[in-house]
Scaffold this motif. Structure first.
Motif, PDB file in Angstrom:
ATOM      1  N   GLU A 149       0.838  -1.194   0.000  1.00 48.99           N
ATOM      2  CA  GLU A 149       0.000   0.000   0.000  1.00 48.99           C
ATOM      3  C   GLU A 149       0.878   1.252   0.000  1.00 48.99           C
ATOM      4  OE1 GLU A 149      -3.776  -0.713   2.601  1.00 48.99           O
ATOM      5  OE2 GLU A 149      -2.155  -1.895   3.505  1.00 48.99           O
ATOM      6  N   LYS A 151       2.421   5.019  -1.032  1.00 42.20           N
ATOM      7  CA  LYS A 151       1.873   6.314  -1.400  1.00 42.20           C
ATOM      8  C   LYS A 151       2.222   6.643  -2.850  1.00 42.20           C
ATOM      9  CE  LYS A 151       2.065   8.170   3.303  1.00 42.20           C
ATOM     10  NZ  LYS A 151       2.633   9.225   4.186  1.00 42.20           N
ATOM     11  N   ASP A 175      -0.610  -3.744  -5.738  1.00 38.87           N
ATOM     12  CA  ASP A 175      -0.601  -2.400  -5.168  1.00 38.87           C
ATOM     13  C   ASP A 175      -2.050  -1.995  -4.901  1.00 38.87           C
ATOM     14  OD1 ASP A 175      -0.582   0.316  -4.655  1.00 38.87           O
ATOM     15  OD2 ASP A 175       0.896   0.808  -6.184  1.00 38.87           O
ATOM     16  N   ALA A 176      -2.443  -2.090  -3.629  1.00 41.89           N
ATOM     17  CA  ALA A 176      -3.832  -1.806  -3.274  1.00 41.89           C
ATOM     18  C   ALA A 176      -4.158  -0.322  -3.363  1.00 41.89           C
ATOM     19  CB  ALA A 176      -4.119  -2.313  -1.859  1.00 41.89           C
ATOM     20  N   THR A 177      -3.158   0.522  -3.280  1.00 36.72           N
ATOM     21  CA  THR A 177      -3.382   1.964  -3.340  1.00 36.72           C
ATOM     22  C   THR A 177      -3.765   2.406  -4.747  1.00 36.72           C
ATOM     23  OG1 THR A 177      -1.740   2.293  -1.595  1.00 36.72           O
ATOM     24  CG2 THR A 177      -2.393   4.234  -2.865  1.00 36.72           C
ATOM     25  N   ARG A 238       2.777   2.150   9.179  1.00 33.83           N
ATOM     26  CA  ARG A 238       1.847   1.851   8.090  1.00 33.83           C
ATOM     27  C   ARG A 238       2.247   0.612   7.298  1.00 33.83           C
ATOM     28  NH1 ARG A 238       3.315   4.094   3.004  1.00 33.83           N
ATOM     29  NH2 ARG A 238       5.230   5.327   3.052  1.00 33.83           N
ATOM     30  N   ARG A 242       1.185  -5.515   6.785  1.00 33.31           N
ATOM     31  CA  ARG A 242       1.523  -6.429   5.686  1.00 33.31           C
ATOM     32  C   ARG A 242       2.808  -7.210   5.965  1.00 33.31           C
ATOM     33  NH1 ARG A 242      -3.189  -6.852   2.985  1.00 33.31           N
ATOM     34  NH2 ARG A 242      -4.035  -4.797   2.476  1.00 33.31           N
TER      35      ARG A 242
END
Length: 276
Positions: A149, A151, A175-177, A238, A242
């Motif tokens: 995740e 930025k 990439d979940a973001t 953050r 994971r």
């Protein structure tokens, strides 16, 4: 300069951004805003749609390397992958500056545009370094998978590292973001949009390896040097959800052991590196 009160709409691709640079240069205009369908912004400025033309994009890309420098190419590309706010306009202004002053543009740190771009790229590189260190694969059905995740959009920059490190493996990094995934099978890879991905429940073999890793992580820690603040400086929180060593049970065991150590008066001591 004519055309200052115009906004550009492009398709969100890097080639599309290079076409914005081409349009700005040859139309003798500097847009006040550049946005894509994903970053659509309501504006009172007239909007010009910029069509993506690979030939134009290629000409701009080659001219950046020849007339400015290869470093400028890297800055522009990495800036595009960054999460810098308004990055498209920053990159366009940087390249326009580079066409005027040449390679010196890359080191004009007092310039507002260069300062912003260099800052965005530095943030990207710092996050990339941490992602290469902290990414944790899990095995599912003989293949490796990981969810990240970030930025910044890091998959294109992570690809050379992991594809060369695991050349005979099959793996996926989601990439979940940004809703994209890097797919790899021996000597072939691609990055493609993926709306949603979840790991299937781990089987007993994978859980056994996770317990082994968690045991190793706990065994090498030095309770007398436990320092949560130092750990969070080196390993931002953050990333924890994971990372196998911070899965709920492992983290609970780790904190419980630290509490026992604190009760015996052994905390805090040292520089905290043992708590990483």
């Amino acid at each position: 300069m004519p055309g200052e009160d115009i906004a550009y709409l492009y398709d969100g691709s890097f080639d599309g951004l290079l076409c914005c640079v081409h349009e700005s240069y040859y139309a003798h205009e500097l847009p006040v805003l550049i946005f894509s369908p994903e970053t659509y912004a309501y504006t009172l400025y007239p909007t010009k749609s910029i069509e993506t033309d690979p030939e134009k994009a290629g000409r701009v890309w080659r001219s950046v390397g020849a007339k400015i420098s290869p470093m400028a190419q890297e800055l522009a590309l990495h800036g595009y992958y960054s999460c810098l706010e308004g990055k498209e306009l920053v990159i366009l202004k940087f390249l326009r500056l580079g066409y005027r002053v040449g390679a010196a543009a890359c080191s004009m740190f007092g310039n507002e545009t260069v300062h912003a771009l260099q800052g965005g790229v530095l943030h990207l590189k710092n996050e990339l370094q941490r992602m290469l260190q902290f990414l944790r694969f899990e095995e599912r059905g003989g293949s490796l998978a990981a969810i990240v995740e970030p930025k910044n959009f890091l998959l294109p920059l992570m690809q050379p590292h992991f594809c060369s490190r695991y050349p005979e493996e099959h793996f996926l990094i989601y990439d979940a973001t940004h809703g994209a995934a890097l797919f790899y099978q021996p000597y072939e890879w691609k990055i493609a949009p993926v709306e949603h991905f979840e790991l299937a429940p781990a089987d007993e073999r994978e859980l056994r390896y996770q317990r082994l890793w968690q045991g190793f992580y706990n065994a090498i820690s030095i309770e007398s040097r436990y320092n949560p603040r130092c750990r969070m400086n080196h390993m931002p929180k953050r990333f924890w959800n994971r990372m196998v060593e911070f899965y709920p049970m492992a983290l609970a065991n780790r904190e419980a052991r630290a509490s026992v150590g604190a009760a015996h008066g052994s905390l805090p001591q040292g520089d905290g590196q043992g708590g990483r």
